[in-house]
Design a protein around this motif. Structure first.
Motif, mmCIF file in Angstrom:
data_model
loop_
_atom_site.group_PDB
_atom_site.id
_atom_site.type_symbol
_atom_site.label_atom_id
_atom_site.label_comp_id
_atom_site.label_asym_id
_atom_site.label_seq_id
_atom_site.Cartn_x
_atom_site.Cartn_y
_atom_site.Cartn_z
ATOM 1 N N ALA A 103 60.085 109.818 68.212
ATOM 2 C CA ALA A 103 59.035 110.559 67.517
ATOM 3 C C ALA A 103 59.552 111.897 67.013
ATOM 4 N N LEU A 133 52.873 111.548 65.313
ATOM 5 C CA LEU A 133 52.413 112.188 64.077
ATOM 6 C C LEU A 133 52.420 111.202 62.928
ATOM 7 N N GLY A 134 53.191 110.143 63.048
ATOM 8 C CA GLY A 134 53.349 109.219 61.937
ATOM 9 C C GLY A 134 52.041 108.561 61.531
ATOM 10 N N ARG A 165 61.809 111.250 63.992
ATOM 11 C CA ARG A 165 61.125 110.676 62.838
ATOM 12 C C ARG A 165 60.083 111.625 62.246
ATOM 13 N N ASP A 166 59.302 112.260 63.112
ATOM 14 C CA ASP A 166 58.119 112.974 62.633
ATOM 15 C C ASP A 166 58.235 114.486 62.645
ATOM 16 N N HIS A 167 59.190 115.031 63.390
ATOM 17 C CA HIS A 167 59.199 116.479 63.570
ATOM 18 C C HIS A 167 60.460 117.166 63.100
ATOM 19 N N ALA A 205 51.142 120.754 59.289
ATOM 20 C CA ALA A 205 50.347 119.808 60.055
ATOM 21 C C ALA A 205 48.889 120.201 60.137
ATOM 22 N N ARG A 232 49.296 109.798 61.022
ATOM 23 C CA ARG A 232 48.429 110.594 60.148
ATOM 24 C C ARG A 232 48.776 110.415 58.674
ATOM 25 N N ARG A 233 49.934 109.795 58.395
ATOM 26 C CA ARG A 233 50.383 109.767 57.001
ATOM 27 C C ARG A 233 49.589 108.785 56.173
ATOM 28 N N GLY A 240 55.452 106.274 68.072
ATOM 29 C CA GLY A 240 55.087 105.991 66.690
ATOM 30 C C GLY A 240 53.815 106.676 66.252
ATOM 31 N N GLY A 248 46.719 118.018 63.073
ATOM 32 C CA GLY A 248 47.962 117.439 63.560
ATOM 33 C C GLY A 248 48.226 117.836 64.994
#
Length: 217
Positions: free
Chosen positions: A65, A213-214, A68-70, A103, A216-217, A210, A107
């Motif tokens: 995570a 944060l992912g 990938r997201d941060h 975010a 929210r996209r 997963g 977020g």
């Protein structure tokens, strides 16, 4: 655990000055009260992450995570942390959600849900009562959550940490917070041990990764 500064200490030093003032302004509190509350909130957040990372696949899911997201929100230097906080607060005020690192507090709320699982309200209430922030404690945690994640992503990048190294670092942070006590350590201890088994909403915590944060996209 003796020589190296704790992650909490590192983050606190980076939040001094403009970032702390920004948070105080958003919360409607003075800088001194905000500093005290942040000093309790950071061990609570990092300690809970340490508990999550100790679970099977927990550290690997968290590492994925972060990468990938941060990683895009990793602050560059001290100004970068203030910029990241500005995007979080800007998202809260403008409601645009932003793109990339922007975010917003929404977020932060998503991240808190995965850090604390079903105990999020308990964590917010405990922090609010202990620090005098009341209902504002939830807002503070929502501001800090993306910053904590970006900070950890930065440590992963700069230190070349794998899942084992990340889990070890967060585990040491949890042990340090509980050993030092204080507001943050006391809140963390009561949260982790509320059921007597040291487990924090494990059904929710296994979802970390997963959805962090992912989703929210």
């Amino acid at each position: 655990m003796n020589a190296s500064p704790s992650l909490v200490d590192e983050l606190m030093s980076q939040l001094q000055g403009a970032p702390m003032q920004q948070m105080a302004q958003q919360l409607g509190t003075d800088t001194e009260q905000t500093q005290s509350a942040v000093g309790a909130a950071l061990p609570l957040l990092l300690g809970a992450l340490g508990r999550n990372a100790a679970q099977p696949q927990g550290a690997a899911d968290l590492l994925g995570a972060l990468q990938r997201d941060h990683s895009a929100a990793v602050p560059q230097g001290l100004g970068g942390l203030s910029d990241l906080l500005g995007s979080v607060l800007g998202g809260a005020q403008g409601g645009n959600g932003g793109s990339g690192g922007g975010a917003g507090l929404g977020g932060g709320a998503d991240i808190l849900g995965h850090i604390f699982g079903g105990n999020q309200q308990r964590a917010e209430a405990g922090l609010g009562q202990a620090t005098g922030l009341g209902g504002n404690a939830g807002n503070l945690l929502q501001m800090l959550a993306p910053i904590v994640m970006a900070f950890l992503a930065s440590r992963v990048q700069s230190g070349g940490l794998d899942a084992g190294g990340l889990g070890q670092a967060l585990g040491q942070e949890r042990e340090r917070a509980q050993a030092q006590g204080g507001l943050g350590g006391g809140l963390l201890g009561s949260l982790l041990d509320q059921d007597g088994d040291g487990q924090v909403g494990m059904g929710d915590l296994f979802k970390i990764g997963g959805a962090l944060l992912g989703g929210r996209r």
